[in-house]
Design an enzyme around this catalytic site. Structure first.
Site, short mmCIF file in Angstrom:
data_model
loop_
_atom_site.label_atom_id
_atom_site.label_comp_id
_atom_site.label_asym_id
_atom_site.label_seq_id
_atom_site.Cartn_x
_atom_site.Cartn_y
_atom_site.Cartn_z
N GLU A 133 0.82 -1.22 0.00
CA GLU A 133 0.00 0.00 0.00
C GLU A 133 0.85 1.27 0.00
O GLU A 133 0.48 2.27 -0.62
CB GLU A 133 -0.94 0.00 1.21
CG GLU A 133 -2.06 -1.02 1.14
CD GLU A 133 -1.67 -2.39 1.69
OE1 GLU A 133 -0.47 -2.61 1.96
OE2 GLU A 133 -2.56 -3.23 1.85
N HIS A 178 -10.43 -5.34 10.91
CA HIS A 178 -11.18 -5.34 9.64
C HIS A 178 -12.59 -4.78 9.79
O HIS A 178 -13.45 -5.07 8.95
CB HIS A 178 -11.30 -6.77 9.08
CG HIS A 178 -10.00 -7.41 8.71
ND1 HIS A 178 -9.13 -7.92 9.63
CD2 HIS A 178 -9.42 -7.61 7.50
CE1 HIS A 178 -8.07 -8.42 9.01
NE2 HIS A 178 -8.22 -8.24 7.71
#
Lengths: 328, 339
Positions: free
Chosen positions: B65, B134
């Site tokens: 990322e 998450h």
């Protein structure tokens, strides 16, 4: 491939300009900061990371670049900015925090941005890598000429982001070159205490790309290595990695007592100062006369003095301008 | 309500449609992220794009990322308009430097000479026992840091229009989509998110809130999934004779404080519903927008229905205990009037 006569003159001019710029900044930096050192005071406040000694890397690489090519630089960016052609008056004014600066005083010395020559900085270690790879991706996708070059220090290769960007550039075969300025020190930590291998160019093997280490801060060898890397990039042959052994003649920042340096190290480095060395080389090979090099030095000095005068005489930004330019 | 020629889309399809339409007219738009090509995005928001545009413009990335968001910054500065995906907002921890030190600051640090026109899509929200790496929303984390616009659609109409607006914006836009609104077959979806969505390209203004339901007695402000909790609560309150107005913020940055203030000036009561953590976040900011401006409009102290300041637990009963829901909103209204 050796630099031409004109290229050597250009390289020498930019090395001298950079050194003169740093020496002038160093002289001004302590104004208002004595007798008690206070970083916030004086005409140039804040941290100051000077690039004395590292000039050969900037000129050896940028000799192959033009304004369209994209460079991302580090927290120690002045030599890279000068070699890339960043407008010197505006750069000096930015460092003085003036309204006429590159960014109107919002960025300062670690955040020099010049859209005219595609130059940007980040003060965060290794974080110029992604944007330089992205610029390379942009040129590749748009089928436009130009390469992305990220200058980083040898400490940056131990950042995860460095590895991520190298892998991305290699996976996508982008026109990208990473240039590591190995000045042997990450602030106070020597390379051998932070890095598992001595030659970071060996890391190129991890990405299946060429890697080369240039010894002894040699501007001609840097020129040659960079020439091949940038030729490859322009030809669509993918990224390259270059590590240069260079010298940090100054402290990490202005005011750094450098108690961590082994005794005698700096004397030894100054004995290898690349500027008088290049001068001697050019004279010996006959590509320049004493008079020509003297003229280059005088012109560079005058250019720096004019930039500093421009910066000093420029107005401060309006304080409320701090609230503008957050969004495009 | 039945609309003639109704064309209901999920948020996932609305997002993908907006990107496809913009890619047809702007060669500078491309998409990067993990599993956004052949898979079409873990949350479906890039489905179909690879088939139409190919792997050059629809780029699966390595799990890197920092590199690909940083690369998007560089490509945006070089004249392109990248759309990148951070698969779960929780993953910001590995790449926030590229987001808040580069994407959000380069325009300012360049005095406006560099533009960073990129969209960072990211999924938010829990409720399905995926636990605290998450399931977060982190609205306040992103909205707190200057230099990036932040949008959070609650339905497919806004999702499409916001995406088009985000891709055309010259500033970076963080596009936060809630998993429980997305319309994935394998994950329960709030039905109210799947609404009529015009086929033609259009924009929804960034920085403009919407009155999702008009009312007189209390203003319930929320964003994303919370808007549906608020509408559900408002419907139940109506049965008790209470008229609740629901404000869908749509954007967190810029925050449409005027619409919030106008509503509270009318109703005199304010409840903020936020699936993000309670403290130092969106709920406090919304309340401050009112109280700093004119505290005299309030007939009662404002209330917050927000996620408590704990990491998000796995066990269903624990997570559901923590999440906002319509019952908590109704209880907040009742407490407000009992005081």
């Amino acid at each position: 491939m050796a630099p031409t006569r004109d290229e050597q003159h250009w390289m020498y001019r930019n090395m001298v300009t950079s050194r003169k710029f740093e020496e002038t900044i160093a002289g001004i930096y302590f104004e208002g900061k004595t007798p008690v050192f206070s970083m916030a005071d004086g005409p140039i406040p804040g941290e100051m990371h000077l690039s004395d000694g590292q000039e050969p890397v900037a000129v050896g690489v940028c000799a192959h670049l033009n304004a369209d090519d994209v460079v991302t630089a580090t927290h120690r960016p002045h030599h890279q900015a000068i070699a890339k052609g960043v407008e010197l008056n505006k750069m000096a004014a930015e460092i003085f925090g003036k309204a006429t600066g590159l960014s109107g005083g919002r960025g300062g010395h670690m955040h020099l941005f010049d859209a005219d020559v595609n130059f940007a900085c980040s003060g965060i270690i290794a974080q110029g890598m992604g944007p330089a790879v992205g610029a390379a991706l942009s040129r590749h996708m748009q089928k436009k000429p130009g390469v992305g070059v990220a200058f980083v220090g040898e400490g940056a290769v131990n950042q995860g982001g460095w590895h991520e960007a190298m892998n991305l550039a290699a996976t996508w075969n982008l026109p990208f070159v990473c240039v590591i300025e190995d000045n042997a020190w990450g602030i106070s930590v020597p390379k051998e205490d932070s890095t598992a291998i001595s030659n970071n160019a060996d890391r190129a093997a991890a990405y299946g790309i060429p890697g080369i280490r240039v010894a002894d801060n040699d501007p001609f060898a840097i020129y040659e290595a960079a020439g091949e890397a940038i030729r490859r990039a322009r030809a669509g042959e993918g990224p390259s990695l270059i590590e240069v052994e260079t010298y940090r003649l100054a402290g990490h920042f202005m005011g750094d007592a450098e108690g961590y340096r082994p005794e005698g190290e700096k004397d030894a480095l100054f004995a290898k100062d690349p500027i008088p060395k290049m001068r001697a080389t050019m004279l010996a090979s006959g590509v320049a006369t004493e008079a020509e090099l003297d003229a280059i030095e005088a012109e560079s000095t005058a250019r720096v003095e004019a930039a500093i005068t421009f910066a000093r005489e420029s107005a401060d930004p309006a304080p409320e301008d701090a609230l503008t330019a957050v969004f495009a | 309500m039945n609309v003639p020629n109704e064309r209901k889309l999920t948020i996932a399809r609305a997002m993908a449609e907006a990107v496809a339409q913009e890619m047809r007219v702007d060669d500078g738009v491309f998409v990067m992220g993990e599993d956004i090509a052949a898979l079409g995005g873990v949350y479906g928001n890039t489905r179909g794009l690879l088939d139409e545009f190919g792997s050059e413009r629809i780029r699966d990335t390595p799990i890197s990322e920092t590199a690909f968001i940083g690369a998007a910054v560089g490509a945006a500065q070089d004249g392109m308009r990248p759309v990148v995906e951070l698969m779960f907002v929780d993953f910001f921890g590995v790449c926030f430097d590229a987001i808040y030190n580069l994407m959000a600051k380069n325009t300012y640090f360049s005095g406006g000479n560099f533009k960073v026109p990129m969209v960072l899509m990211t999924s938010t929200g829990g409720g399905y026992s995926d636990a605290g790496q998450h399931s977060q929303c982190l609205y306040g984390t992103f909205a707190h840091l200057p230099g990036m616009k932040v949008v959070c659609p609650s339905n497919a109409y806004d999702a499409k229009g916001l995406m088009t607006a985000a891709m055309r914006d010259d500033s970076p836009v963080v596009y936060m989509y809630h998993k429980s609104l997305q319309g994935m077959g394998w994950l329960a979806t709030e039905p109210g998110a799947t609404v009529h969505t015009p086929e033609e390209s259009y924009t929804v203004e960034i920085g403009k809130a919407k009155v999702a339901r008009e009312g007189r007695d209390v203003t319930i402000v929320s964003v994303g999934m919370g808007v549906h909790h608020a509408l559900n609560a408002a419907a139940q309150l109506e049965a008790d004779g209470v008229s609740a107005e629901v404000i869908d913020l749509v954007s967190l940055v810029p925050l449409d404080r005027d619409t919030i203030r106008a509503s509270v000036a009318k109703t005199g009561r304010l409840i903020v519903v936020d699936e993000d953590y309670m403290s130092y976040g969106v709920s406090g900011e919304v309340i401050a927008s009112v109280t700093e401006h004119d505290i005299s409009v309030l007939k009662a102290a404002p209330k917050r229905v927000a996620y408590p300041d704990v990491p998000i637990p796995y066990a269903r009963v624990m997570e559901q205990f923590c999440l906002p829901n319509p019952e908590k909103i109704i209880a907040a209204y009742q407490e407000m009037n009992a005081a």
